[in-house]
Write a protein that holds these residues in place. Sequence first.
Motif, PDB file in Angstrom:
ATOM      1  N   SER A 210      -5.089   7.687  -7.074  1.00 15.74           N
ATOM      2  CA  SER A 210      -5.197   8.351  -8.376  1.00 15.74           C
ATOM      3  C   SER A 210      -5.028   9.858  -8.254  1.00 15.74           C
ATOM      4  N   GLU A 211      -5.122  10.387  -7.028  1.00 16.25           N
ATOM      5  CA  GLU A 211      -5.007  11.827  -6.804  1.00 16.25           C
ATOM      6  C   GLU A 211      -3.578  12.261  -6.508  1.00 16.25           C
ATOM      7  N   THR A 212      -2.663  11.305  -6.395  1.00 14.98           N
ATOM      8  CA  THR A 212      -1.260  11.617  -6.145  1.00 14.98           C
ATOM      9  C   THR A 212      -0.496  11.498  -7.451  1.00 14.98           C
TER      10      THR A 212
ATOM     11  N   ALA B  51       0.854  -1.196   0.000  1.00 13.89           N
ATOM     12  CA  ALA B  51       0.000   0.000   0.000  1.00 13.89           C
ATOM     13  C   ALA B  51       0.882   1.235   0.000  1.00 13.89           C
ATOM     14  N   LEU B  52       0.703   2.093  -1.006  1.00 10.77           N
ATOM     15  CA  LEU B  52       1.563   3.274  -1.131  1.00 10.77           C
ATOM     16  C   LEU B  52       0.948   4.514  -0.494  1.00 10.77           C
ATOM     17  N   MET B  53       0.098   4.315   0.476  1.00  8.28           N
ATOM     18  CA  MET B  53      -0.460   5.401   1.271  1.00  8.28           C
ATOM     19  C   MET B  53      -0.922   4.795   2.598  1.00  8.28           C
ATOM     20  N   GLY B  54      -0.613   5.480   3.706  1.00  8.91           N
ATOM     21  CA  GLY B  54      -0.953   4.943   5.012  1.00  8.91           C
ATOM     22  C   GLY B  54      -2.427   4.665   5.189  1.00  8.91           C
ATOM     23  N   SER B  55      -3.270   5.569   4.681  1.00  6.56           N
ATOM     24  CA  SER B  55      -4.715   5.377   4.831  1.00  6.56           C
ATOM     25  C   SER B  55      -5.195   4.167   4.036  1.00  6.56           C
ATOM     26  N   PHE B  56      -4.555   3.896   2.889  1.00  6.18           N
ATOM     27  CA  PHE B  56      -4.921   2.726   2.096  1.00  6.18           C
ATOM     28  C   PHE B  56      -4.473   1.447   2.797  1.00  6.18           C
TER      29      PHE B  56
ATOM     30  N   PHE C 111       5.186   8.257   0.725  1.00  5.29           N
ATOM     31  CA  PHE C 111       4.055   8.010  -0.167  1.00  5.29           C
ATOM     32  C   PHE C 111       4.185   8.759  -1.490  1.00  5.29           C
ATOM     33  N   ASN C 112       4.879   9.926  -1.471  1.00  8.69           N
ATOM     34  CA  ASN C 112       5.024  10.698  -2.714  1.00  8.69           C
ATOM     35  C   ASN C 112       6.359  10.457  -3.415  1.00  8.69           C
ATOM     36  N   SER C 113       7.142   9.510  -2.899  1.00  8.69           N
ATOM     37  CA  SER C 113       8.385   9.126  -3.574  1.00  8.69           C
ATOM     38  C   SER C 113       8.751   7.689  -3.201  1.00  8.69           C
ATOM     39  N   PRO C 114       7.879   6.742  -3.510  1.00 11.27           N
ATOM     40  CA  PRO C 114       8.155   5.344  -3.151  1.00 11.27           C
ATOM     41  C   PRO C 114       9.310   4.781  -3.979  1.00 11.27           C
TER      42      PRO C 114
ATOM     43  N   THR D 184       2.516  -6.597   2.911  1.00 10.99           N
ATOM     44  CA  THR D 184       3.930  -6.928   2.798  1.00 10.99           C
ATOM     45  C   THR D 184       4.784  -5.670   2.854  1.00 10.99           C
ATOM     46  N   GLY D 185       4.255  -4.574   2.271  1.00 13.36           N
ATOM     47  CA  GLY D 185       4.987  -3.316   2.264  1.00 13.36           C
ATOM     48  C   GLY D 185       4.063  -2.126   2.398  1.00 13.36           C
ATOM     49  N   VAL D 186       4.565  -1.062   3.002  1.00 16.31           N
ATOM     50  CA  VAL D 186       3.800   0.172   3.198  1.00 16.31           C
ATOM     51  C   VAL D 186       4.742   1.361   3.050  1.00 16.31           C
ATOM     52  N   THR D 187       4.175   2.540   2.949  1.00 18.91           N
ATOM     53  CA  THR D 187       4.987   3.754   2.948  1.00 18.91           C
ATOM     54  C   THR D 187       5.142   4.272   4.379  1.00 18.91           C
ATOM     55  N   ASP D 188       6.073   5.196   4.551  1.00 19.02           N
ATOM     56  CA  ASP D 188       6.435   5.658   5.899  1.00 19.02           C
ATOM     57  C   ASP D 188       5.261   6.219   6.693  1.00 19.02           C
ATOM     58  N   ASP D 189       4.291   6.843   5.995  1.00 19.44           N
ATOM     59  CA  ASP D 189       3.190   7.462   6.725  1.00 19.44           C
ATOM     60  C   ASP D 189       2.309   6.442   7.442  1.00 19.44           C
TER      61      ASP D 189
END
Length: 315
Positions: free
Chosen positions: A118-120, A57-62, A98-101, A74-79
């Motif tokens: 889709s908004e990023t 997931a490339l966004m914490g909320s996702f 999240f804005n530079s995975p 398996t993987g997430v972004t820092d947020d």
Amino acid sequence: MKIKIMAYAVMLFVVLNGLAGCGKKAAESVSASPEGYRFTDALGQEVTVQNPERVVALMGSFAEIWLSAGGTLTGVTDDAFEERGLELSKEIVSVGKFNSPSMEKIIALNPDLVLLSSETKEHAALKEVFKQAGIPAAYFKVTHFEDYLSMLKTCTEITGKPELYEKNGLDAEAEIKEILSGSKPQTTPSVLLLITYSGGAAGQNSKTMTGKMLKDLGCRNIADENQSLLKEFNMESIVKEDPDYIFVIPMGNDDDLARKNLKETIEKNPAWSGLTAVKGGRYILLPKEKFLYKPNGKWAESYTYLWEILYGTNE
């Protein structure tokens, strides 16, 4: 040019590091299958997945939504760690911001599904990269509660756990409907919604997350009528409208710094202290956890928070 370079670099990484197994597995996931689940994502792509177990997931909320749907990560972004405070196992890998995975880290995890926004713009730029690498990538748009419900429903259909859609989605929807059904005064409160930056602040209209909540609660957002407030802080327009309430969402992780920035920018204007909202104690700093970050399963709490400010307790 940077996007093309990134795409070529990723493909080179795939070839040189012998990730044929990853490409094969991803291709099988993408191919149509009677047993797979097919849906159209926010970018109009047809996505087919089959019991994905290695999800990034490339966004914490996702990441939180996927977990709420009964999935594993398996993987997430820092947020996911820094902002959401999710309880994640030590085995879950950070793939960057999240804005530079990091595509290198993502590919190394051999994912069978990647969740993106889709908004990023940085996420949208990776669409062809994932396609070329043979990795199923699904884009979602989550701005309002209805968007959250839609993503949660899709995720629970993928995981095969519809009961979690009811628990973490429909129950919250029922709470929100109950909140909005409460009695309101006949007069419509006018509001100014601001989001702060290091150099000042700008207005937000009713299309934003918190703006939509205020509209649902019966407020009139002055930035809906005065579009100039969306671009810059315009004291003349604010004085003219003289809103009943001023809500501020601070950016960044330091509330004290946000307050300092407010004092050094907008509050030092002599006209500020003369506004009805300021004089009446209705100039309010909103908590980021409820109004900057996506509330997800706690969206009803955000509605309740605003209702009690506007109308008192809802009994």
